[in-house]
Scaffold this motif. Structure first.
Motif, short mmCIF file in Angstrom:
data_model
loop_
_atom_site.label_atom_id
_atom_site.label_comp_id
_atom_site.label_asym_id
_atom_site.label_seq_id
_atom_site.Cartn_x
_atom_site.Cartn_y
_atom_site.Cartn_z
N VAL A 26 0.84 -1.20 0.00
CA VAL A 26 0.00 0.00 0.00
C VAL A 26 0.87 1.25 0.00
CG1 VAL A 26 -1.67 1.30 1.35
CG2 VAL A 26 -1.92 -1.16 1.11
N TYR A 27 1.91 1.21 0.83
CA TYR A 27 2.77 2.39 0.94
C TYR A 27 3.46 2.68 -0.38
CZ TYR A 27 6.76 5.30 2.08
OH TYR A 27 7.69 6.30 2.08
N SER A 28 4.05 1.66 -0.98
CA SER A 28 4.85 1.97 -2.17
C SER A 28 3.96 2.25 -3.37
CB SER A 28 5.87 0.87 -2.47
OG SER A 28 5.26 -0.37 -2.49
N ASP A 33 4.98 7.42 -7.47
CA ASP A 33 5.70 8.41 -8.27
C ASP A 33 6.85 9.01 -7.49
OD1 ASP A 33 3.86 7.97 -10.24
OD2 ASP A 33 2.49 9.47 -9.42
N LYS A 34 6.76 8.88 -6.17
CA LYS A 34 7.77 9.57 -5.36
C LYS A 34 8.98 8.70 -5.05
CE LYS A 34 3.90 11.87 -3.45
NZ LYS A 34 2.93 11.54 -2.42
N VAL A 35 8.81 7.38 -5.10
CA VAL A 35 9.95 6.54 -4.72
C VAL A 35 11.14 6.72 -5.64
CG1 VAL A 35 9.58 4.53 -3.28
CG2 VAL A 35 8.38 4.69 -5.45
N SER B 125 -6.05 1.85 -5.37
CA SER B 125 -6.48 2.46 -4.12
C SER B 125 -6.03 1.60 -2.95
CB SER B 125 -7.99 2.62 -4.11
OG SER B 125 -8.59 1.36 -4.03
N TRP B 126 -5.77 2.27 -1.85
CA TRP B 126 -5.24 1.55 -0.68
C TRP B 126 -6.23 0.51 -0.18
CZ3 TRP B 126 -8.21 2.04 3.67
CH2 TRP B 126 -9.09 3.13 3.71
N VAL B 233 2.69 -9.97 -8.45
CA VAL B 233 2.07 -8.67 -8.71
C VAL B 233 2.66 -7.63 -7.76
CG1 VAL B 233 -0.11 -7.41 -8.66
CG2 VAL B 233 -0.04 -9.72 -9.57
N MET B 234 2.90 -8.04 -6.52
CA MET B 234 3.47 -7.12 -5.55
C MET B 234 4.90 -6.74 -5.91
SD MET B 234 3.50 -7.76 -1.50
CE MET B 234 5.25 -7.68 -1.25
#
Lengths: 181, 551
Positions: A26-28, A33-35, B125-126, B233-234
Motif C-alpha cells: 500500500v505504501y509503495s 511516483d515519489k519513490v 487504491s489503498w 504482482v506485488m
C-alpha cells in the motif's frame, strides 16, 4: 507449554510478515511516483555537461565536491524561472568566493534561445544545456523551476520546487556553504 | 495442553473429532452421527484448538472459511466496480482536473461521482490493495491451519481402525465370505487392490488399501500458486522490477530513456502510411476515409559505457537499430519500446525571403532551423539578416518583451534585423505567423514567409515487466493444483478379518463414489467378500454433494 508458546510465536511471526507485505504494497503504490524521485540525503547523481559558452569546459558534478552546489533546472518558457534568475545571479556573486557554485541546467532548448535569454536578463552564472534530458531524468525533475541543493559531501541537502525569493536564495546558499577552516 | 484421551489410550489434541490412531469418534456429535465427517480426516483444525491470545484471535479470524469466502466476494465486487467505466489508465488525459472533466463530460453525473469516489483508479487504491492482501492472508493462514493437521493425519494413518469408525463410514459391509477359504481372503484383497493400483498396507488381521492420496494436497498446491501469483504482482512495486514510462522523441532527436539508466534512443524517422483504396461501404458507414496501413518509427538505441556519467554523450555505442511497428517493439534486455502515439508535422525549419516591400523583389532566401537558430544569416557582404530573438510558442508581449509559453514550436515568432544596401543601419521587424510588427516605423524590407519544413514525433513507451515469469509459474502451479484436486481422488478401503473369519469393510473417498464402488465391486467378486451397502443411499437422501469435500 513450550510447544504452545512456540506455536504462538510462529503464528505471530507469519501474521507480522504478511501484514508487513500489505503495508509495503500500500505504501509503495501510494508513493509510486515519489519513490523514484531523488530524496533528501541521497547521493546526488553525477553528471557531466558542456558549458554554454566555452565548448572545452565540462561541468562535472563530482569535480565540485568540497563545494556547495546550487543546481537549478529551468526553461525560457517558465515565468518563475525567469523571475528568480537575477536574484540568483546577485547572490552567486556574493557566495562564489565562499565555496558555493551555481549551475543552471536548461532543459533541451537551443543554444540560441538560452544565450539570448540569459543576455536579456543580464545574469551571470555557469549554464549548461541538457540536450538529451538525461540529467533531468536522473534527477526526476518535474515542475520547473526545481532547485537541488547539494552539500560539500555531494549529498542532496534540499529540493525546492517553484520560485524562490532573494532572501530564500541567500539562506539556501548559506546552508550549503562549506565550513571555513 | 489439554488432551482428549481415547479409549485406546491415544492422546489427541483438543478439537479432534476422530481418534488419530483407531478412528473412534471422540465428540458427542461424531458419536451421534451415522456417517462421520471425514474432512481433514477428523484431525483437529489448528484454529479450533485454542482461542485465547490476540494472535490466536486474529489467526482464527483469517482461518475461517466464512471469512475467506466473504473476502472473495468483497474482492469480486470491488474488482467489478472498477469495470463500470474505463479506468484512468486508459484515458489519454494527464492532469487531475482534465480527468475530472473527462468523467463528467463522458459519463455525466454518475461519471463525476465515480471519479470523486476514487473508483476511476480503484486497483491502485489503498483499500482495494488491503482487501487483496487480506484475501492473501486468509489463503495462507487457512492453508497452514488445515493443511498441516491434514498432512499429519494422512501420514500417520493406522491400518487398523475401530469398529465405531468403520461403521460410521458411508460404505460398509460385514459378513462372512461368500465362498472359498477365509484364511486366504486378505491375500486375495491385497492382490486385487494392488492390481487396481492401490497401495496396500497390512497390520495383523487388518488391511488398508489407499490410492491417490496426493489429490488431497491439490487445494494447497493451488493456494501456493495463487500466493506466488499475488507476490509477483506485488514485486512490480519493487524498483527496477517493473518499468512503464512514456516519452516523446522527435525525428532527429536523441533522448535519455527514462527508467533505463545509461540508454538513449534516437528517432531517425517516423512513417505513417495509409491504404490508398476507395472508401468501402463499411468505411463510409463509419465515416472513415482513410485507413492506416503502417505506423513505424525507425529507432536507434544507444548505450553509454558503464563507467560514464550522464550527460557525457560522446562515448555512446549503438546497441540496436530497429523499425518499431505495431506488435513489433524494439526489445533489449527485457525492455520493450512500443509506439503509442505520434504527432505529425511539427515545424522544424522556416524559410523566408528577404523581400523589398515595394517592388516585391527578393534579395535572397533565409532558412531558420528551429533546432539550431543562428545569430546571423549572411546573404552577401552588404546584405544579411540578424536574428535577435526566437520564441517557439509566442504568447504575447509582457513589458515589451515577447513571451513563449512552451518550448515547442507551435507558434514560432522571431525578431529579425535586416541589413540591406539600401538600409545599411538595419531595420528591425517582429515576425510571427500572420503578424508583423515594425517597431521603428515603416520598413523598406520584410521577411516574407515562404515555406516550412516539418518533422514528426513518436510517442514511445518503455516497458519492462520482470514479474511475468513469476506470474507464469504461479499460474502454472495454480492450474496443476486445480487439476490434481479435480481429476484425482483419494480412495481408501479398510478391511478387517474378525476372529470368526468374517469380514468387516469400510470405504471412503473424497469424491467420485461411483469410481470407488466400481473398485470395491471388483474386489468383492475377486475375494468373495460380503456385499457392501452405501449408507447414504439407504437413507434415500443423497446429502453428500459430489466434489463438495475436496479438502
Amino acid at each position: 507449554m513450550d510447544k504452545k508458546k512456540k506455536r504462538s510465536i510462529t503464528r505471530g511471526a507469519i501474521l507480522v510478515v504478511l501484514l508487513a507485505a500489505i503495508v509495503y504494497t500500500v505504501y509503495s503504490s501510494a508513493t509510486n511516483d515519489k519513490v523514484k524521485v531523488l530524496q533528501v540525503g541521497d547521493k546526488a547523481p553525477d553528471f557531466e555537461l558542456v558549458d554554454l559558452y566555452e565548448s572545452g569546459l565540462n561541468h562535472r558534478l563530482s569535480d565540485y565536491e568540497g563545494k556547495g552546489v546550487f543546481l537549478n533546472f529551468w526553461g525560457t518558457w517558465c515565468e518563475p524561472c525567469k523571475k528568480e534568475m537575477p536574484a540568483m545571479s546577485r547572490q552567486y556573486a556574493t557566495y562564489k568566493d565562499q565555496g558555493v557554485e551555481v549551475l543552471t541546467v536548461n532543459i533541451a532548448q537551443t543554444e540560441f534561445e538560452v544565450k539570448k535569454f540569459l543576455e536579456s536578463l543580464d545574469v551571470h552564472f555557469p549554464a549548461v544545456i541538457d540536450d538529451t534530458k538525461v540529467v533531468m531524468t536522473a534527477y526526476n525533475i518535474n515542475p520547473l523551476p526545481t532547485t537541488i541543493l547539494i552539500n560539500p559531501e555531494g549529498r542532496v541537502e534540499k529540493i525546492i520546487t517553484g520560485e524562490m525569493s532573494e532572501a530564500q536564495i541567500a539562506s539556501y546558499m548559506e546552508s550549503i556553504k562549506p565550513e571555513q577552516e | 495442553m489439554e488432551k482428549i484421551i481415547c479409549v485406546c489410550g491415544h492422546e489427541n489434541p483438543v478439537g479432534t473429532k476422530l481418534c488419530g490412531k483407531c478412528g473412534r469418534p471422540l465428540t458427542e456429535e461424531a458419536k451421534m452421527s451415522k456417517i462421520v465427517d471425514m474432512k481433514y480426516d477428523g484431525a483437529a483444525i489448528r484454529s479450533k484448538t485454542r482461542n485465547k491470545s490476540i494472535v490466536d484471535k486474529i489467526w482464527n479470524f483469517f482461518s475461517s472459511v466464512k471469512v475467506g469466502i466473504s473476502l472473495i466476494i468483497i474482492n469480486l465486487i470491488a474488482a467489478s466496480i472498477g469495470t463500470i467505466f474505463p479506468q484512468e489508465f486508459y484515458i489519454s488525459v494527464s492532469t487531475e482536473p482534465e480527468k475530472a472533466a473527462y468523467y463528467e463530460k463522458t459519463y455525466g453525473s454518475l461519471g463525476k461521482l465515480y471519479y470523486e469516489l476514487g473508483l476511476s483508479d480503484v486497483y491502485s487504491s489503498w483499500w482495494f490493495q488491503i482487501l487483496v492482501g487480506m484475501l492473501a492472508i486468509s489463503i495462507i493462514v487457512a492453508s497452514i491451519d488445515r493443511g498441516i493437521p491434514l498432512h499429519r493425519s494422512l501420514k500417520n494413518q493406522r491400518v487398523k481402525r475401530h469398529e465405531s469408525f468403520m461403521k460410521r463410514q458411508r460404505i460398509i459391509g460385514e459378513g462372512s465370505i461368500t465362498e472359498g477359504d477365509s484364511s486366504n481372503t486378505l491375500n486375495l484383497v491385497e492382490e486385487k487392490m494392488k492390481k487396481l493400483r492401490y497401495k496396500v498396507r497390512r497390520d495383523g488381521n487388518a488391511l488398508l488399501a489407499e490410492r491417490g492420496r496426493f489429490s488431497r494436497y491439490g487445494p494447497y498446491i493451488n493456494h501456493v500458486g495463487l500466493i506466488i501469483f499475488l507476490a509477483a504482482v506485488m514485486l512490480r512495486l519493487v524498483p527496477g522490477f517493473y518499468v512503464d514510462e512514456s516519452m516523446w522523441v522527435r525525428e532527429g532527436e536523441m533522448r535519455a530513456v527514462p527508467g533505463m539508466e545509461g540508454y538513449f534512443i534516437e528517432n531517425e524517422k517516423f512513417i505513417l502510411e495509409m491504404h490508398d483504396n476507395q472508401a468501402t461501404e463499411n468505411q463510409e458507414l463509419q465515416g472513415v476515409n482513410v485507413v492506416a496501413k503502417n505506423y513505424q518509427t525507425n529507432a536507434k538505441l544507444y548505450k553509454q559505457t558503464d563507467d560514464a556519467v550522464p550527460g557525457k554523450d560522446d562515448d555512446l555505442e549503438l546497441v540496436k537499430e530497429y523499425s518499431i511497428r505495431v506488435n513489433h517493439p524494439l526489445q533489449h534486455n527485457g525492455y520493450s519500446f512500443y509506439q503509442m502515439d505520434f504527432r505529425l508535422n511539427e515545424i522544424k525549419a522556416m524559410n523566408f525571403e528577404l523581400t523589398n516591400k515595394e517592388t516585391g523583389e527578393s534579395l535572397g532566401a533565409v532558412s531558420v532551423d528551429l533546432t539550431n537558430p543562428q545569430n546571423e544569416y549572411v546573404i552577401d557582404d552588404q546584405t544579411k539578416v540578424q536574428l535577435l530573438g526566437y520564441y517557439p510558442d509566442f504568447s504575447g508581449f509582457e513589458n515589451g518583451e515577447p513571451q513563449t509559453k512552451t518550448p515547442t514550436p507551435n507558434n514560432p515568432a522571431f525578431i529579425f534585423k535586416m541589413t540591406t544596401p539600401e538600409k545599411p543601419e538595419g531595420e528591425v521587424s517582429f515576425v510571427a505567423i500572420q503578424q508583423t510588427i515594425e517597431p521603428n516605423g515603416d520598413n523598406a524590407y520584410k521577411m516574407a514567409f515562404n515555406s516550412v519544413e516539418t518533422r514528426n514525433m513518436s510517442g514511445l513507451t518503455v516497458h519492462k515487466d520482470s514479474s511475468i515469469p513469476f506470474l507464469a509459474i504461479g499460474g502454472a502451479i495454480f492450474m496443476i493444483g486445480v487439476a490434481i484436486g479435480s481429476y484425482w481422488n483419494h480412495r481408501r478401503l479398510w478391511v478387517e478379518q474378525l476372529e470368526d473369519g468374517s469380514i468387516r469393510l469400510a470405504a471412503h473417498t473424497n469424491k467420485n463414489w461411483f469410481g470407488i464402488k466400481k473398485d470395491i465391486d471388483a474386489v468383492t467378486e475377486f475375494a468373495h467378500l460380503p456385499k457392501y451397502i452405501d449408507q447414504s443411499e439407504n437413507d434415500d437422501a443423497e446429502k453428500e454433494k459430489e466434489g463438495d469435500s475436496t479438502l
